[in-house]
Motif scaffolding. Sequence first.
Motif, mmCIF file in Angstrom:
data_model
loop_
_atom_site.group_PDB
_atom_site.id
_atom_site.type_symbol
_atom_site.label_atom_id
_atom_site.label_comp_id
_atom_site.label_asym_id
_atom_site.label_seq_id
_atom_site.Cartn_x
_atom_site.Cartn_y
_atom_site.Cartn_z
ATOM 1 N N SER A 182 0.854 -1.187 0.000
ATOM 2 C CA SER A 182 0.000 0.000 0.000
ATOM 3 C C SER A 182 0.889 1.236 0.000
ATOM 4 N N SER A 183 0.645 2.138 -0.940
ATOM 5 C CA SER A 183 1.426 3.366 -0.995
ATOM 6 C C SER A 183 1.225 4.210 0.254
ATOM 7 N N TYR A 184 0.038 4.148 0.836
ATOM 8 C CA TYR A 184 -0.275 4.980 1.992
ATOM 9 C C TYR A 184 0.417 4.472 3.258
ATOM 10 N N PHE A 185 0.432 3.161 3.440
ATOM 11 C CA PHE A 185 1.156 2.605 4.573
ATOM 12 C C PHE A 185 2.659 2.841 4.410
ATOM 13 N N ILE A 196 0.864 11.263 6.936
ATOM 14 C CA ILE A 196 -0.582 11.462 7.044
ATOM 15 C C ILE A 196 -0.961 12.843 6.512
ATOM 16 N N ILE A 197 -0.140 13.841 6.840
ATOM 17 C CA ILE A 197 -0.386 15.201 6.331
ATOM 18 C C ILE A 197 -0.326 15.215 4.803
ATOM 19 N N PHE A 202 -3.055 15.143 -0.665
ATOM 20 C CA PHE A 202 -3.502 14.440 -1.875
ATOM 21 C C PHE A 202 -5.015 14.567 -2.021
ATOM 22 N N SER A 203 -5.734 14.350 -0.934
ATOM 23 C CA SER A 203 -7.199 14.431 -0.960
ATOM 24 C C SER A 203 -7.659 15.842 -1.313
#
Length: 274
Positions: A182-185, A196-197, A202-203
Amino acid sequence: FCWIIFYGSIVYFFVSKFVLDSTLHSLFAYSRNHISVYFINAAALLYISTLTSGRQISLLPVFLIFLVSIVSIGFGGIISCLIFLFLLAYYKFSRSLWTHKIILFFAFVYLILGLWIMFGDIIDVSTSLYFSNEILIKLKNLSELGGRLDVWIEYFEKLDITRFLFGSSLSESFYGFSNLHSSYFLLHQRMGFFGIILICLFSYSLLKMYSVNFVYFSCFFVLLLRGLSDTTFLAGSSFDFVFLYFFLFAIISLKKQIKPGIPSAKNIPKQSLG
C-alpha cells in the motif's frame, strides 16, 4: 511519443502473452500486480498529451487497459480500471440524458454482480470464459486483499507513539513481507505523521482537481485508488512524475483561474506542464 509508448506497450503485452506465451510475472517489473499500474500511468500520460493539444479524448485506451487488467488477473487493477472506464464514459457521454442513464444502469448492474459473486453462489457456476474461474475465486474469497489485510493488521498492532510520529525502518517485515502492499502505509512507514499530512494534501488536491478538469480528476482518482492495495507511487517508481503532475496541477490551475473543462495548450500555464 505518448501514443507510441501506450499502444506499443499494448501490442507488446498481448503479443508476449498470447503469441509468445510469456508468463505474466516476466512482464513489467516481475509482478503481474504492477501490470495495471504501468498501463494506468501510460494511459494518464496519453490523456495529458491529448488534452494539452486541445483534442477530444478517446475511450479506447481506458477500455484496453481494462482488458489488460482482466488478462493479468489483478483484483485491484480490475476494479481501478473499471472505475476509470466508467468515469471517462460518464464524462464523454453525460451530455446525453439516455447515455447518462445507460452508464448509471451498467454501473448498478456491475455493483450487484460484484456483490453476488462475493456473497452468493455464482462461484459454483462453471463458465468457459478465459481466466474466469480464477477471477471469480479471487472475487469470492478476496484472497489478495486477505493477505494484505494480515500485513496491515500487524503494522497497526506494532504501532506505538514513536512509530506513529516518526515511522519505522523500511527493512522491517510484517507478516513475513517487507512490502506493505500500500502506498499509503509505505508513506507512513517512511515519514510517520508527516505522511498522514501528505495524504490529506492528496485528498485536497483531488477535490480541487474536480473543479478544474474532470478527465484529470479521473486519472488522479484512479492513481490514488490503485495505491490502496499496492505500492504504486512515491515508492521509487519510474512513473512518480505522472502522479506528482496531477498533484500539483490542480493548485497551480486554480491560482491561474483556469476554467473547468478541457484545457487547451493556450490556457494551461507553462510551469504546470513541466
